[in-house]
Motif scaffolding. Structure first.
Motif, PDB file in Angstrom:
ATOM      1  N   UNK A   1       0.833  -1.197   0.000  1.00 47.01           N
ATOM      2  CA  UNK A   1       0.000   0.000   0.000  1.00 47.01           C
ATOM      3  C   UNK A   1       0.865   1.244   0.000  1.00 47.01           C
ATOM      4  N   UNK A   2       0.232   2.397   0.087  1.00 44.90           N
ATOM      5  CA  UNK A   2       0.986   3.647   0.108  1.00 44.90           C
ATOM      6  C   UNK A   2       0.217   4.709   0.880  1.00 44.90           C
ATOM      7  N   UNK A   3       0.953   5.720   1.302  1.00 46.60           N
ATOM      8  CA  UNK A   3       0.348   6.889   1.956  1.00 46.60           C
ATOM      9  C   UNK A   3       0.953   8.128   1.318  1.00 46.60           C
TER      10      UNK A   3
ATOM     11  N   UNK B   1       5.196  -1.342  -2.820  1.00 44.88           N
ATOM     12  CA  UNK B   1       4.294  -1.115  -3.954  1.00 44.88           C
ATOM     13  C   UNK B   1       2.847  -1.062  -3.469  1.00 44.88           C
ATOM     14  N   UNK B   2       1.977  -0.639  -4.353  1.00 46.66           N
ATOM     15  CA  UNK B   2       0.534  -0.673  -4.094  1.00 46.66           C
ATOM     16  C   UNK B   2      -0.163  -1.199  -5.336  1.00 46.66           C
ATOM     17  N   UNK B   3      -1.454  -1.515  -5.204  1.00 47.09           N
ATOM     18  CA  UNK B   3      -2.254  -1.932  -6.357  1.00 47.09           C
ATOM     19  C   UNK B   3      -1.824  -3.231  -6.984  1.00 47.09           C
ATOM     20  N   UNK B   4      -1.316  -4.180  -6.208  1.00 45.81           N
ATOM     21  CA  UNK B   4      -0.872  -5.443  -6.774  1.00 45.81           C
ATOM     22  C   UNK B   4      -1.989  -6.482  -6.724  1.00 45.81           C
TER      23      UNK B   4
ATOM     24  N   UNK C   1       3.215  -5.190 -19.549  1.00 42.27           N
ATOM     25  CA  UNK C   1       3.453  -4.286 -18.423  1.00 42.27           C
ATOM     26  C   UNK C   1       2.290  -3.327 -18.260  1.00 42.27           C
ATOM     27  N   UNK C   2       1.772  -3.232 -17.020  1.00 37.79           N
ATOM     28  CA  UNK C   2       0.611  -2.375 -16.762  1.00 37.79           C
ATOM     29  C   UNK C   2       0.389  -2.214 -15.267  1.00 37.79           C
ATOM     30  N   UNK C   3      -0.454  -1.254 -14.921  1.00 41.67           N
ATOM     31  CA  UNK C   3      -0.943  -1.082 -13.558  1.00 41.67           C
ATOM     32  C   UNK C   3      -2.424  -0.739 -13.650  1.00 41.67           C
ATOM     33  N   UNK C   4      -3.084  -0.640 -12.520  1.00 37.04           N
ATOM     34  CA  UNK C   4      -4.506  -0.313 -12.535  1.00 37.04           C
ATOM     35  C   UNK C   4      -5.381  -1.414 -13.090  1.00 37.04           C
TER      36      UNK C   4
END
Length: 345
Positions: A13-15, A50-53, A114-117
């Motif tokens: 996660x992230x802040x 990391x986040x969003x995994x 390769x991608x995110x979201x």
């Protein structure tokens, strides 16, 4: 976060604040028996912050973690994002209660680009399904994203990725088989026409905002093969008009759900220039048949609302609006008082 036996496992996660940001790679467990959090300390090299995994429990009882996104500051006021494509297993060590370990894996097969979201759901046969996402190409002064609407499946038992390919409607496949003999007779004519083969079909969808701005979504579909022959005929001999296949437009951060082998895809967003378009359409796909998408709810352009102000502008405008509102209330109350005096007088 995933449910594992009587625990909820949380990773990463992230802040982000107005001045700084931080990404995490720690692991926490929430007990459904004691309703308490505890921090886990897995052995072995694990994922970077990391986040969003992707997180999913495998049939073997491990927790698979794939991909994600993080960024770091390369110089003052310049950040560089990283889209991760590595994969790990978080395993509970046998005989050691509360002991966990990281294992990095390298699945075979056709891996997602390769991608995110991207969005994740559990498909039939305990396979992990990945849909859509965005690949950002970052420059120091610009950020441009390529959005996807493809499907990938991860088979944890075989440790293998494979792409989800649609077979097309069943009725059309039967008609193709019926017309195969006719197609063979016309082979020589088709070979002569290869040089004049049709170009890919471009499907254009338009979203009209309330301010009149038209955002165009373009999708390029492969041209039908010449070997498919003429358009299929119905039983009575009439030609059946060809239609473009239905599918969700490329997007990121869509919401997924699987029920009785049916995949539902709702909403998400994509970018058109400097604008972000929020989607509200709903699609369905039978994961057992893998034939074609069905549109359940089309997107209504009238629901689009463009917000172009920055946070600081919104805060200042809201503050001015609040002060202005007090003044208006004072004026209104004064006017109403005068009116009341006039009435009594």
């Amino acid at each position: 976060m995933v449910a594992w036996k009587r625990l909820l496992i949380l990773f990463g996660g992230f802040h982000e604040s107005t001045r700084d940001y931080i990404y995490y790679s720690d692991v926490y467990a929430f007990s459904l028996d004691t309703f308490t959090w505890s921090k886990l300390s897995p052995s072995g090299p694990g994922p970077t912050p990391r986040s969003g995994c992707l997180m999913s429990v495998t049939p073997q009882g491990s927790i698979a973690i794939y991909g994600g996104y993080s960024k770091q500051r390369v110089k003052k006021d310049v950040d560089r994002g990283t889209q991760h494509s590595d994969m790990f297993l978080l395993k509970s060590e046998e005989g050691g209660e509360g002991k966990w370990m990281w294992t990095r894996i390298n699945p075979s097969g056709i891996k997602p680009t390769l991608r995110s979201g991207f969005s994740v759901a559990v498909a039939p046969n305990h396979q992990v399904l990945l849909f859509g996402g965005v690949c950002d190409e970052e420059e120091e002064e610009s950020l441009e994203g390529m959005f996807f609407n493809d499907l990938y499946f991860y088979d944890a038992i075989r440790n293998r990725w494979f792409a989800g390919q649609l077979k097309g409607p069943k009725s059309e496949k039967k008609k193709r088989r019926r017309g195969k003999a006719e197609a063979c007779e016309n082979t020589s004519e088709q070979e002569q026409g290869v040089a004049n083969s049709p170009e890919p079909l471009e499907v254009v969808k338009e979203v009209v905002a309330e301010d009149g701005t038209v955002v165009t979504i373009k999708q390029v579909l492969a041209a039908p093969s010449l070997a498919a022959g003429p358009p299929p005929e119905d039983e009575d001999g009439t030609l059946e008009p060809s239609r473009a296949p239905v599918e969700p437009c490329p997007r990121s951060n869509a919401m997924l759900a699987v029920k009785h082998g049916l995949l539902y895809v709702y909403g998400g967003m994509f970018e058109a220039g400097d604008r972000q378009v929020t989607l509200s359409d709903l699609y369905c796909l039978d994961l057992h048949k893998m034939e074609e998408w069905k549109t359940l709810v089309e997107m209504d352009p009238k629901t689009q609302e463009w917000l172009e102000e920055t946070d600081s502008e919104e805060d200042s405008s809201s503050g001015e609006g609040a002060e202005g509102g007090d003044e208006d209330q004072d004026v209104d109350s004064g006017e109403s008082g005068e009116e009341e005096e006039g009435c009594h007088g």
